[in-house]
Design a protein around this motif. Structure first.
Motif, PDB file in Angstrom:
ATOM      1  N   LEU A  91       0.607  -1.248   0.050  1.00 22.22           N
ATOM      2  CA  LEU A  91      -0.160   0.000  -0.028  1.00 22.22           C
ATOM      3  C   LEU A  91       1.164   1.307  -0.136  1.00 22.22           C
ATOM      4  O   LEU A  91       1.871   1.327   0.565  1.00 22.22           O
ATOM      5  N   ASP A  92       0.477   2.193  -0.599  1.00 21.88           N
ATOM      6  CA  ASP A  92       1.170   3.666  -0.716  1.00 21.88           C
ATOM      7  C   ASP A  92       0.340   4.593  -0.026  1.00 21.88           C
ATOM      8  O   ASP A  92       0.073   5.382  -0.627  1.00 21.88           O
ATOM      9  N   LEU A  93      -0.077   4.224   1.080  1.00 23.53           N
ATOM     10  CA  LEU A  93      -0.791   5.154   1.751  1.00 23.53           C
ATOM     11  C   LEU A  93      -0.075   5.853   2.982  1.00 23.53           C
ATOM     12  O   LEU A  93       0.992   5.143   3.420  1.00 23.53           O
ATOM     13  N   VAL A  94      -0.012   7.182   2.853  1.00 23.41           N
ATOM     14  CA  VAL A  94       0.706   7.917   4.158  1.00 23.41           C
ATOM     15  C   VAL A  94      -0.305   9.155   4.785  1.00 23.41           C
ATOM     16  O   VAL A  94      -1.316   9.166   4.230  1.00 23.41           O
ATOM     17  N   SER A  95      -0.017   9.560   5.878  1.00 23.90           N
ATOM     18  CA  SER A  95      -0.617  10.463   6.509  1.00 23.90           C
ATOM     19  C   SER A  95       0.314  11.798   6.633  1.00 23.90           C
ATOM     20  O   SER A  95       1.379  11.591   7.320  1.00 23.90           O
ATOM     21  N   GLU A  96      -0.142  12.749   6.294  1.00 19.50           N
ATOM     22  CA  GLU A  96       0.327  14.019   6.614  1.00 19.50           C
ATOM     23  C   GLU A  96      -0.447  15.202   6.986  1.00 19.50           C
ATOM     24  O   GLU A  96      -1.730  15.088   6.696  1.00 19.50           O
ATOM     25  N   ARG A  97       0.486  16.152   7.771  1.00 18.34           N
ATOM     26  CA  ARG A  97      -0.227  17.198   8.092  1.00 18.34           C
ATOM     27  C   ARG A  97      -0.217  18.464   7.035  1.00 18.34           C
ATOM     28  O   ARG A  97       0.882  18.616   6.572  1.00 18.34           O
ATOM     29  N   VAL A  98      -1.230  19.082   6.688  1.00 20.98           N
ATOM     30  CA  VAL A  98      -1.383  20.126   5.708  1.00 20.98           C
ATOM     31  C   VAL A  98      -1.648  21.438   6.361  1.00 20.98           C
ATOM     32  O   VAL A  98      -3.065  21.489   6.928  1.00 20.98           O
ATOM     33  N   SER A 123      -8.031  12.013   1.672  1.00 19.02           N
ATOM     34  CA  SER A 123      -8.966  12.340   2.570  1.00 19.02           C
ATOM     35  C   SER A 123      -8.549  13.311   3.807  1.00 19.02           C
ATOM     36  O   SER A 123      -7.499  12.694   4.288  1.00 19.02           O
ATOM     37  N   VAL A 124      -9.213  14.164   4.115  1.00 18.54           N
ATOM     38  CA  VAL A 124      -9.020  14.916   5.324  1.00 18.54           C
ATOM     39  C   VAL A 124      -9.979  13.937   6.374  1.00 18.54           C
ATOM     40  O   VAL A 124     -11.016  13.941   6.489  1.00 18.54           O
ATOM     41  N   VAL A 125      -8.898  13.451   7.375  1.00 18.67           N
ATOM     42  CA  VAL A 125      -9.604  12.844   8.475  1.00 18.67           C
ATOM     43  C   VAL A 125      -9.699  13.405   9.628  1.00 18.67           C
ATOM     44  O   VAL A 125     -10.499  13.097  10.697  1.00 18.67           O
ATOM     45  N   ALA A 126      -8.881  14.423  10.020  1.00 14.17           N
ATOM     46  CA  ALA A 126      -9.269  15.372  10.959  1.00 14.17           C
ATOM     47  C   ALA A 126      -8.601  16.715  10.914  1.00 14.17           C
ATOM     48  O   ALA A 126      -7.694  16.660   9.724  1.00 14.17           O
ATOM     49  N   VAL A 127      -8.980  17.695  11.552  1.00  9.87           N
ATOM     50  CA  VAL A 127      -8.545  19.050  11.520  1.00  9.87           C
ATOM     51  C   VAL A 127      -8.252  19.390  12.908  1.00  9.87           C
ATOM     52  O   VAL A 127      -8.845  19.192  13.950  1.00  9.87           O
ATOM     53  N   LEU A 128      -6.720  19.827  13.008  1.00 13.77           N
ATOM     54  CA  LEU A 128      -6.281  20.289  14.452  1.00 13.77           C
ATOM     55  C   LEU A 128      -6.152  21.783  14.215  1.00 13.77           C
ATOM     56  O   LEU A 128      -5.898  22.473  13.555  1.00 13.77           O
ATOM     57  N   ARG A 129      -7.011  22.415  15.216  1.00 11.98           N
ATOM     58  CA  ARG A 129      -6.878  23.532  15.350  1.00 11.98           C
ATOM     59  C   ARG A 129      -6.565  24.179  16.782  1.00 11.98           C
ATOM     60  O   ARG A 129      -6.308  23.330  17.728  1.00 11.98           O
ATOM     61  N   GLU A 158     -10.100  27.496   8.740  1.00 12.54           N
ATOM     62  CA  GLU A 158      -9.276  28.885   8.937  1.00 12.54           C
ATOM     63  C   GLU A 158      -7.820  28.723   8.905  1.00 12.54           C
ATOM     64  O   GLU A 158      -7.406  27.654   8.856  1.00 12.54           O
ATOM     65  N   ALA A 159      -7.349  29.896   8.622  1.00 10.97           N
ATOM     66  CA  ALA A 159      -5.901  29.949   8.612  1.00 10.97           C
ATOM     67  C   ALA A 159      -5.447  29.529   9.897  1.00 10.97           C
ATOM     68  O   ALA A 159      -5.895  29.624  11.044  1.00 10.97           O
ATOM     69  N   GLY A 160      -4.133  28.785   9.800  1.00 10.60           N
ATOM     70  CA  GLY A 160      -3.795  28.104  11.181  1.00 10.60           C
ATOM     71  C   GLY A 160      -4.302  26.899  11.418  1.00 10.60           C
ATOM     72  O   GLY A 160      -3.339  25.964  12.042  1.00 10.60           O
ATOM     73  N   ASP A 161      -5.254  26.225  10.618  1.00 11.66           N
ATOM     74  CA  ASP A 161      -5.878  25.065  10.658  1.00 11.66           C
ATOM     75  C   ASP A 161      -4.700  23.954  10.335  1.00 11.66           C
ATOM     76  O   ASP A 161      -4.136  24.362   9.387  1.00 11.66           O
ATOM     77  N   VAL A 162      -4.597  22.986  10.988  1.00 13.21           N
ATOM     78  CA  VAL A 162      -3.796  21.739  10.237  1.00 13.21           C
ATOM     79  C   VAL A 162      -4.711  20.786   9.926  1.00 13.21           C
ATOM     80  O   VAL A 162      -5.385  19.952  10.803  1.00 13.21           O
ATOM     81  N   LEU A 163      -4.500  20.377   8.550  1.00 12.26           N
ATOM     82  CA  LEU A 163      -5.494  19.145   8.129  1.00 12.26           C
ATOM     83  C   LEU A 163      -4.678  17.906   8.215  1.00 12.26           C
ATOM     84  O   LEU A 163      -3.589  17.769   7.756  1.00 12.26           O
ATOM     85  N   LEU A 164      -5.189  16.712   8.761  1.00  7.14           N
ATOM     86  CA  LEU A 164      -4.525  15.365   9.024  1.00  7.14           C
ATOM     87  C   LEU A 164      -5.182  14.802   7.636  1.00  7.14           C
ATOM     88  O   LEU A 164      -6.527  14.390   7.537  1.00  7.14           O
ATOM     89  N   ALA A 165      -4.197  14.495   6.743  1.00  6.43           N
ATOM     90  CA  ALA A 165      -4.567  13.837   5.306  1.00  6.43           C
ATOM     91  C   ALA A 165      -4.331  12.408   5.268  1.00  6.43           C
ATOM     92  O   ALA A 165      -2.938  12.399   5.537  1.00  6.43           O
ATOM     93  N   VAL A 166      -4.900  11.800   4.438  1.00  5.74           N
ATOM     94  CA  VAL A 166      -4.641  10.255   4.315  1.00  5.74           C
ATOM     95  C   VAL A 166      -4.683  10.171   2.957  1.00  5.74           C
ATOM     96  O   VAL A 166      -5.880  10.401   2.544  1.00  5.74           O
ATOM     97  N   GLY A 167      -3.765   9.469   2.213  1.00  7.77           N
ATOM     98  CA  GLY A 167      -3.840   9.294   0.705  1.00  7.77           C
ATOM     99  C   GLY A 167      -2.583   8.661   0.421  1.00  7.77           C
ATOM    100  O   GLY A 167      -1.567   8.321   1.004  1.00  7.77           O
ATOM    101  N   THR A 168      -2.377   8.413  -0.988  1.00  7.86           N
ATOM    102  CA  THR A 168      -1.079   8.001  -1.649  1.00  7.86           C
ATOM    103  C   THR A 168      -0.318   9.324  -1.419  1.00  7.86           C
ATOM    104  O   THR A 168      -0.671  10.539  -1.101  1.00  7.86           O
TER     105      THR A 168
END
Length: 172
Positions: free
Chosen positions: A83-90, A115-121, A136-146
């Protein structure tokens, strides 16, 4: 061996393990993905000798090392499934075209496959945000995908034209 799970409201979960030899260690799994290993003194199982902070990728790598390779019932390591799945903060920056807009407005999954699986605020984490969740500006999206999908999502959120497909208009 004994294993105990303790919810830590607003923080995450603590897992305590006492070995057959009487050693005590714990893992505190924070809601934001961070993990901390705690090692306790053999003569005082309540006195923490040291803690080691682990980023999510480090915790996953350590878990993979501890998994029993000879146990056919053990869950397969993602690399074994190829699987080429990663999770990153955007990061949603001040110049993001999606600042003040909803997750649905991004069309992220359709455009990037990620996919955006969570938002860190600053005020806390929002797991599984709904499509009408406003960024909002400053949000960090927890994204999962290739790897490619998450790279495209990062470009999209920062203001690039990532993932634009035929028929997409310029009014995002």
């Amino acid at each position: 061996m004994t294993l105990r799970r303790t919810p830590l409201p607003g923080v995450g979960t603590q897992y305590d393990l006492s070995t057959r030899e009487g050693r005590h260690l714990s893992v505190v799994a924070h809601q934001d993905g961070r993990r901390f290993l705690g090692f306790y003194r053999p003569d005082d199982p309540d006195a923490c000798q040291a803690t080691v902070p682990l980023e999510p990728a480090e915790a996953a790598a350590l878990a993979g090392l501890l998994r029993d390779e000879d146990d056919p019932g053990a869950p397969a390591h993602p690399s074994e499934l190829e699987l080429d799945l990663v999770s990153e903060r955007v990061q949603v920056g001040q110049r993001s075209p999606f600042r003040g807009r909803t997750i649905a407005d991004t069309l992220a999954r359709r455009r990037t496959g990620a996919s955006v699986v969570a938002v860190l605020r600053r005020t806390g984490a929002v797991p599984s945000p709904r499509p009408d969740f406003r960024l909002e500006a400053g949000d960090v999206l927890l994204a999962v995908g290739t790897s490619e999908g998450v790279r495209l999502l990062t470009e999209l959120i920062s203001g690039g034209d990532a993932g634009r497909g035929p028929g997409d208009d310029d009014q995002d």
